[in-house]
Scaffold this active site. Structure first.
Site, short mmCIF file in Angstrom:
data_model
loop_
_atom_site.label_atom_id
_atom_site.label_comp_id
_atom_site.label_asym_id
_atom_site.label_seq_id
_atom_site.Cartn_x
_atom_site.Cartn_y
_atom_site.Cartn_z
N HIS A 72 0.85 -1.02 0.04
CA HIS A 72 0.08 0.16 0.07
C HIS A 72 0.92 1.26 0.01
CE1 HIS A 72 -4.10 -1.50 1.59
NE2 HIS A 72 -3.56 -2.27 0.65
N TYR A 200 -9.59 5.33 7.32
CA TYR A 200 -10.22 5.82 8.26
C TYR A 200 -11.26 6.77 8.24
CZ TYR A 200 -6.02 3.13 9.62
OH TYR A 200 -4.86 2.31 9.68
N PRO A 292 -5.65 0.54 18.20
CA PRO A 292 -5.47 -0.18 16.86
C PRO A 292 -5.53 0.84 15.49
CG PRO A 292 -7.52 -1.11 17.39
CD PRO A 292 -6.89 -0.54 18.63
N LYS A 296 0.00 0.04 14.76
CA LYS A 296 1.38 -0.09 15.68
C LYS A 296 1.52 -1.33 16.34
CE LYS A 296 2.48 3.50 13.64
NZ LYS A 296 3.41 3.23 12.40
N TYR A 384 2.87 7.01 10.06
CA TYR A 384 1.98 5.69 9.98
C TYR A 384 2.86 4.57 9.21
CZ TYR A 384 -1.68 3.07 7.97
OH TYR A 384 -2.76 2.08 7.67
#
Length: 389
Positions: A72, A200, A292, A296, A384
């Site tokens: 990704h 998200y 979550p 991580k 991220y």
């Protein structure tokens, strides 16, 4: 039995550590309370940072991950109306890999016998002794008998509920914990994902996440109260709520299907200091838990293993005791940065019971700023994809 290092826990942290030590010729034994089938039955996330994939490649165990995993280059933040893409590849030059934690564990377990890494499964009542001395040892029960393993070091990779952390006296430790007032209701279904990257979503009705395990299996979540009951969320109601919270663009590409698995997971932030006491070192969930939201958990465990394996190799091959002494401080410096990012992203994307109209407008303003600021997107992307070791 006598060994150089005994590892408590055969999750991905313990397995990674065991393989890395055996690759360096260090005698290592793993003790695990569960059966192999039980371990592989756990449903966990699988967004992997470069730290984690590099460790698998270093061990020569990354072939299936690269063949079946989904690289990704970005992910999306949604506000109920639009998708804000964070282009992590363009902003950092790196990407993440979607490959289930169960599959990482499966690869590591399968390679253990041929690489001489012994794993004792279904070891009951593990207890640790003399961890602050020069000769720590543990006992466990199996087949109606009590067994003992003497070691130079014990590594606790046995999760939040394991015995390793409890072997460190409260007088020398500090635990930091934040319990969030909501959980994630998740559904796993054999349907293609609604987007080729994670989404998200911050919606006035609460958080939602569109995720995947593969190109044909999707994982979705919504924020629910901690006391919510699964039975009030039949599949149709959950799919309808996901469509609302994820927004029209994601909903238009959503494929619905029956749940393979449905559960509610609480969220917490937790850090235990120090991560070393005498000859006992903690790694992974035994020392820290993150919500979550920032993906991580497994990756922090992998960075612990990177630092810990390096310290043990330097001890045995370079007679460097400072590396062992410095493990906790080095690992915790990265842990707290990851905790900060996970906490910030959780605050940004969820509805908290105490939030009023002003707080809601602040979240909207934050998302507007992120949408228009390369600097803000870069900060998110760097965290991220994983901060440098």
């Amino acid at each position: 039995m006598k060994t150089q290092v005994v590892i408590v826990g055969a999750g991905p942290a313990g397995l990674l550590l065991g393989h890395l030590l055996r690759a360096e010729g260090i005698d290592t034994v793993i003790v695990e309370r569960a059966s192999p089938d039980h371990i592989l039955g756990r449903i966990r996330a699988g967004v992997l940072e470069r730290t984690t994939t590099d460790l698998m490649d270093r061990l020569g165990l990354g072939a299936r991950m690269h063949a079946e995993g989904l690289p990704h280059d970005g992910f999306h933040l949604a506000d109920g109306k639009r998708l804000i893409r964070i282009d992590i590849a363009a902003l950092t030059g790196r990407h993440v890999m979607v490959y289930g934690q169960t599959e990482i564990t499966r690869d590591l377990m399968a390679a253990a016998p041929e690489r001489g890494l012994p794993i004792i499964y279904e070891a009951a009542d593990v207890a640790l002794f003399d961890v602050d001395g020069d000769a720590p040892w543990l006992t466990y029960g199996k087949d109606g008998a009590t067994h003992r393993i003497d070691a130079d070091f014990i590594c606790g990779c046995d999760g939040y509920h394991g015995p390793s952390r409890r072997a460190i006296p409260a007088s020398v430790a500090t635990a930091y914990e934040k319990i969030y007032p909501f959980g994630w209701l998740g559904i796993l279904a054999d349907v293609p994902p609604c987007n080729h990257e994670l989404v998200y979503a911050n919606h006035e009705r609460g958080f939602a996440l569109a995720s995947m395990r593969s190109s044909t299996r999707s994982r979705y979540y919504i924020q629910v109260p901690l006391d919510e009951k699964l039975e009030v969320w039949p599949d149709d109601r959950l799919w309808n709520e996901l469509a609302i919270r994820l927004g029209p663009e994601a909903a238009a590409h959503m494929t619905r299907g029956p749940a393979l698995e449905k559960s509610i997971a609480p969220l917490r932030s937790f850090v235990f200091e120090p991560m070393r006491h005498g000859r006992l070192m903690l790694a992974g969930d035994s020392a820290h838990i993150v919500p979550p939201t920032g993906a991580k958990g497994l990756n922090l465990a992998a960075s612990d293993v990177h630092y810990l394996s390096d310290a043990l190799v330097r001890h045995y091959k370079g007679h460097d005791n400072d590396a062992i002494a410095g493990y906790s401080g080095k690992a915790l410096a990265r842990v707290w940065k990851a905790e900060r990012f996970s906490w910030q992203l959780t605050r940004l994307m969820h509805r908290f019971p105490e939030n009023d109209a002003f707080d809601r407008r602040m979240q909207v303003a934050d998302l507007d700023y992120i949408a228009s600021s390369v600097a803000a997107q870069t900060m998110i992307a760097e965290n991220y994809v994983g901060l440098p070791l």
